[in-house]
Design a protein around this motif. Structure first.
Motif, mmCIF file in Angstrom:
data_model
loop_
_atom_site.group_PDB
_atom_site.id
_atom_site.type_symbol
_atom_site.label_atom_id
_atom_site.label_comp_id
_atom_site.label_asym_id
_atom_site.label_seq_id
_atom_site.Cartn_x
_atom_site.Cartn_y
_atom_site.Cartn_z
ATOM 1 N N ASN A 59 0.666 -1.122 0.619
ATOM 2 C CA ASN A 59 0.220 0.286 -0.323
ATOM 3 C C ASN A 59 0.438 1.722 -0.247
ATOM 4 O O ASN A 59 0.669 2.154 -0.752
ATOM 5 N N LYS A 60 1.863 1.239 0.822
ATOM 6 C CA LYS A 60 2.677 2.245 0.979
ATOM 7 C C LYS A 60 3.268 2.494 -0.899
ATOM 8 O O LYS A 60 3.625 3.390 -0.607
ATOM 9 N N ILE A 61 3.751 1.874 -1.137
ATOM 10 C CA ILE A 61 4.223 1.983 -2.795
ATOM 11 C C ILE A 61 3.499 2.626 -3.251
ATOM 12 O O ILE A 61 3.381 3.371 -4.395
ATOM 13 N N ILE A 62 1.860 1.886 -3.265
ATOM 14 C CA ILE A 62 0.847 2.233 -4.083
ATOM 15 C C ILE A 62 1.119 3.920 -3.845
ATOM 16 O O ILE A 62 0.673 4.388 -5.296
ATOM 17 N N ASN A 63 0.735 4.313 -3.185
ATOM 18 C CA ASN A 63 0.281 5.211 -2.436
ATOM 19 C C ASN A 63 1.403 5.895 -3.239
ATOM 20 O O ASN A 63 1.342 7.344 -3.733
ATOM 21 N N LEU A 64 2.407 6.287 -2.936
ATOM 22 C CA LEU A 64 3.709 7.078 -3.421
ATOM 23 C C LEU A 64 4.164 7.051 -4.506
ATOM 24 O O LEU A 64 4.264 7.860 -5.797
ATOM 25 N N TYR A 94 13.924 18.692 -4.638
ATOM 26 C CA TYR A 94 15.067 18.199 -3.667
ATOM 27 C C TYR A 94 13.788 17.015 -2.835
ATOM 28 O O TYR A 94 13.701 15.747 -2.656
ATOM 29 N N GLN A 95 12.471 17.394 -2.383
ATOM 30 C CA GLN A 95 11.082 16.667 -2.013
ATOM 31 C C GLN A 95 11.313 15.583 -3.099
ATOM 32 O O GLN A 95 10.520 14.913 -2.351
ATOM 33 N N TYR A 96 11.069 15.967 -3.730
ATOM 34 C CA TYR A 96 10.553 15.582 -5.320
ATOM 35 C C TYR A 96 11.526 13.737 -4.976
ATOM 36 O O TYR A 96 10.983 12.599 -5.385
ATOM 37 N N ASP A 97 12.512 14.790 -5.275
ATOM 38 C CA ASP A 97 14.078 12.959 -5.492
ATOM 39 C C ASP A 97 14.163 12.619 -4.122
ATOM 40 O O ASP A 97 14.286 10.938 -3.623
ATOM 41 N N LYS A 98 13.122 12.758 -3.177
ATOM 42 C CA LYS A 98 13.667 12.047 -1.998
ATOM 43 C C LYS A 98 12.279 11.448 -1.965
ATOM 44 O O LYS A 98 12.369 9.595 -1.227
ATOM 45 N N LEU A 99 11.150 11.667 -2.739
ATOM 46 C CA LEU A 99 10.017 10.342 -2.519
ATOM 47 C C LEU A 99 10.157 9.344 -3.747
ATOM 48 O O LEU A 99 10.362 8.545 -3.337
ATOM 49 N N ILE A 100 11.424 9.599 -5.163
ATOM 50 C CA ILE A 100 11.748 9.045 -5.612
ATOM 51 C C ILE A 100 12.256 8.022 -5.049
ATOM 52 O O ILE A 100 12.961 6.702 -5.769
ATOM 53 N N PHE A 101 13.677 8.773 -4.484
ATOM 54 C CA PHE A 101 14.737 8.021 -3.687
ATOM 55 C C PHE A 101 13.837 6.502 -2.785
ATOM 56 O O PHE A 101 14.222 5.620 -2.412
ATOM 57 N N LYS A 102 12.720 7.045 -2.022
ATOM 58 C CA LYS A 102 11.933 6.330 -0.801
ATOM 59 C C LYS A 102 10.979 5.487 -2.286
ATOM 60 O O LYS A 102 11.381 4.042 -1.838
ATOM 61 N N LEU A 103 10.828 5.398 -3.489
ATOM 62 C CA LEU A 103 10.543 4.398 -3.946
ATOM 63 C C LEU A 103 11.330 3.678 -4.256
ATOM 64 O O LEU A 103 11.184 2.344 -4.472
ATOM 65 N N LYS A 134 13.996 2.531 -2.550
ATOM 66 C CA LYS A 134 14.104 1.941 -1.333
ATOM 67 C C LYS A 134 12.743 0.526 -1.573
ATOM 68 O O LYS A 134 13.828 -0.527 -1.091
ATOM 69 N N LEU A 135 11.706 1.280 -1.593
ATOM 70 C CA LEU A 135 11.249 0.299 -0.844
ATOM 71 C C LEU A 135 10.787 -1.043 -2.099
ATOM 72 O O LEU A 135 10.536 -2.272 -2.124
#
Length: 690
Positions: A28-33, A55-64, A66-67
């Motif tokens: 669910n976390k991946i889908i929402n991201l 940098y906020q957008y890049d953080k979201l991409i990095f988080k995705l 990683k997951l």
């Protein structure tokens, strides 16, 4: 022994259950991201109106990423980590065009540590002794020019990296782009990659002259984008304000290059403009110095840049490193930090929203960042005031990056700025109705007076007349404020009961405008159930939640007689939303307002949809423009008939509705053998099920 075995199996079962829970949680976390990133992609690539910092957008991409690496079986070829741009409908008249070689994006870093860790160090492990080509990163629009036998035959935007929009008509009007190549021995086919931009001087000139009817542009990137997509007979002088620099090539035949520098020199030989600030370095420290020099002196350049681009110079070594689906591994954009300005904090105003939440707004001396004048910023809640230790008279740093809402990042502590400071008084009473404010555990202040608080009433009435609710024309913010201030409107029923006598009490409101308002109110006799629910302004309930709830309950009576257990059982509705709905329908005042509204309007319920109609429960995608109906009204009618609207084509899509100038959805629909109908067929079906 049996007890030990039982204990072992219980532990094992609990471990399995925990793993299942963990799987569903991260899925669910991946889908929402992915949804969140796709939404930002849509705003940036299609609407050209980003509302997130880089940098906020890049953080979201990095988080995705990683997951997805942690759970590789949840990877998806349509994930934002695999795509370049936004695979959405075109908002313009422009036709589509395929790039011969994909036009990829660039990975970004914002500090030295990430530059070394994410780019230089991994490369150095594979290839030793490298030269790097350092270039400026222009703040403009990436385009792809195709020359055939030396003649410019097409020009396209990046689009989604594979398909762009054909802008050749407007590109031919730009002086700095040659229609034919100079020199000798042109390649048969040559894709030239580069950036369209407008200089600071020309940007100022454009806004001063206004070119009669053209709007005032806010920044250089949006200006270049707006001019490129003009579809009307406009003064050709406006295109002379645009400039072009090439930074490389896509597809080429006959000629081979050994390095990036050679490519740029050959492009210059062919008459293609290139930047004079490109440099070749082998030293990490020289690259950093190149970055620092332009970071310090970028304001002296005639155009805007937002960083530098670092590329491996050797083409063979570029090919060894290769590409991801998103970007080349041999290049990196090292971006400048967001623009910041120093200013003086003048005052804090506490604003009351529709739900009663108090939001501090900071007002300061006007600063200009990236061509935009800014004199206020939202502080979200009182926690931000405490975190920054703000005082009236403080010298503050305002940050604005990516053309989004400005933010106060910090207070400047300096002996020069110690005088005339005043503590900010956090209100205990509502600034509008003087009732005692409540505070949540998160330090959020809110007013509990509801619609008895005039500021809450004003905000709610604006929500009530909005397009996604009752969609009443001519009742704007200023008029609503006046009606509430004069105590002429105290609730939504009063608004629907407006008449000539009441409206005539408002200053500077002519008879013609009054008649338009009254006619608009008269026309509002029906509303769909989901829009009615949205118009009630229940906290936590957005347009999507209202749609699902309307399908679940089918009638208002069922909705008003529900309970918390039933609400929690609705698909896609969370506990917080369920509790908010239950609290709303438990109050007698809210029920009375609903009853009075029903005397004025009729609700169209989903239950009245005939299951035999052609569109019922069909998964429908729309592409192109329509002659006799707006996209908004088309979707509205389809939803009333029970259709499920999807933005993307997939194997599950039942139907594609086709307008003029369709997007790549048409090609995909043909490949997947999806049924396609045109506007005429849709209208004939609408008449049948009227």
């Amino acid at each position: 022994m049996e007890k030990k075995n039982l204990k072992f199996y219980i532990i094992k079962l609990l471990d399995i259950l925990y793993k299942i829970y963990k799987l569903f949680y991260f899925k669910n976390k991946i889908i929402n991201l992915r949804r969140e990133i796709l939404n930002y992609n849509y705003k940036y690539h299609v609407l050209n109106n980003s509302n997130i910092l880089d940098y906020q957008y890049d953080k979201l991409i990095f988080k995705l990423k990683k997951l997805e690496n942690l759970y590789p079986y949840l990877k998806n070829k349509y994930s934002s980590t695999k795509l370049v741009g936004a695979r959405y409908k075109s908002l313009t008249f422009l036709k589509k065009i395929y790039h011969k070689i994909p036009m990829l994006s660039l990975n970004n870093v914002f500090n030295e540590q990430d530059l070394f860790k994410k780019f230089l160090f991994p490369i150095n492990k594979i290839i030793k002794k490298l030269n790097f080509c350092c270039e400026l990163k222009f703040d403009g629009i990436a385009i792809n020019l195709l020359y055939k036998n030396g003649i410019l035959i097409s020009a396209a935007t990046r689009g989604d990296g594979i398909i762009g929009e054909n802008i050749i008509k407007n590109i031919l009007k730009i002086k700095s782009i040659p229609h034919t190549l100079k020199g000798k021995n042109f390649p048969k086919n040559l894709e030239v990659r580069g950036e369209i931009f407008i200089t600071k001087k020309n940007f100022k000139k454009l806004n001063q002259q206004r070119f009669d009817k053209y709007k005032l542009f806010s920044n250089t990137r949006n200006t270049a984008y707006g001019i490129l997509k003009m579809n009307k007979n406009v003064d050709k002088k406006i295109f002379n304000l645009l400039n072009f620099y090439s930074y490389g090539i896509g597809f080429i035949d006959q000629i081979k290059f050994s390095n990036q520098q050679e490519i740029l020199l050959k492009l210059e030989y062919f008459g293609i403009p290139i930047s004079k600030y490109t440099r070749i370095y082998s030293s990490y420290y020289k690259i950093i110095n190149f970055y620092k020099y332009f970071k310090k002196n970028r304001n002296l350049l005639p155009y805007n840049i937002d960083g530098i681009v670092i590329k491996i110079n050797d083409v063979k070594k570029q090919n060894i490193l290769g590409y991801t689906n998103h970007a080349p591994k041999w290049a990196m954009a090292y971006k400048f930090p967001s623009q910041e300005k120093l200013t003086l904090l003048k005052k804090i105003i506490f604003q009351i929203g529709r739900t009663g939440v108090i939001t501090p707004i900071a007002y300061f001396n006007t600063v200009n960042i990236n061509g935009v004048n800014i004199n206020f910023a939202t502080l979200y809640n009182i926690n931000e005031i405490i975190r920054l230790n703000l005082k009236i008279g403080d010298h503050i740093i305002i940050q604005r990056c990516g053309d989004v809402i400005p933010k106060i990042t910090n207070v400047v502590i300096n002996k020069k700025f110690l005088k005339r400071k005043t503590n900010i008084l956090i209100p205990t009473l509502c600034p509008s109705c003087n009732s005692i404010l409540k505070k949540t555990t998160n330090n959020i202040l809110y007013c509990k007076s509801g619609l008895f608080c005039k500021d809450q009433l004003k905000a709610y009435l604006k929500h009530f007349v909005s397009r996604d609710a009752f969609n009443i024309y001519y009742l704007g913010e200023k008029l609503i404020n006046k009606l509430v201030d004069k105590n002429l409107v105290k609730n939504t029923v009063d608004l629907l009961n407006l008449n000539n006598h009441i409206l005539s009490k408002i200053d500077n409101l002519g008879n013609k405008f009054i008649n338009k308002i009254l006619q608009s109110l008269k026309n509002k006799k029906t509303i769909t159930f989901n829009k009615f629910l949205f118009s009630l302004g229940i906290p936590e309930m957005g347009t999507i939640s209202c749609y699902y709830i309307s399908l679940f309950f089918k009638t208002l009576e069922n909705f008003l007689n529900t309970n918390l257990i039933e609400l929690c059982s609705i698909k896609n509705i969370g506990k917080k939303t369920s509790l908010s709905i239950f609290n709303f329908i438990s109050k007698k005042d809210n029920i009375n307002i609903i009853k009075n509204l029903l005397k004025k309007i009729k609700i169209i319920y989903p239950i009245k949809i005939s299951k035999k109609n052609y569109f019922y429960q069909k998964k429908i995608t729309i592409t192109g423009k329509f002659m006799f109906i707006t996209r908004y009204n088309l979707v509205k009618k389809l939803k009333i008939l029970g259709a499920v609207i999807h933005t993307q084509i997939s194997k599950k899509t039942d139907l594609l509705i086709l307008g003029t100038n369709p997007s790549s959805k048409l090609l995909k629909a043909n490949k997947l053998n999806i049924k396609i109908i045109n506007e005429n067929k849709v209208f004939s079906l609408f008449q049948k099920y009227k």
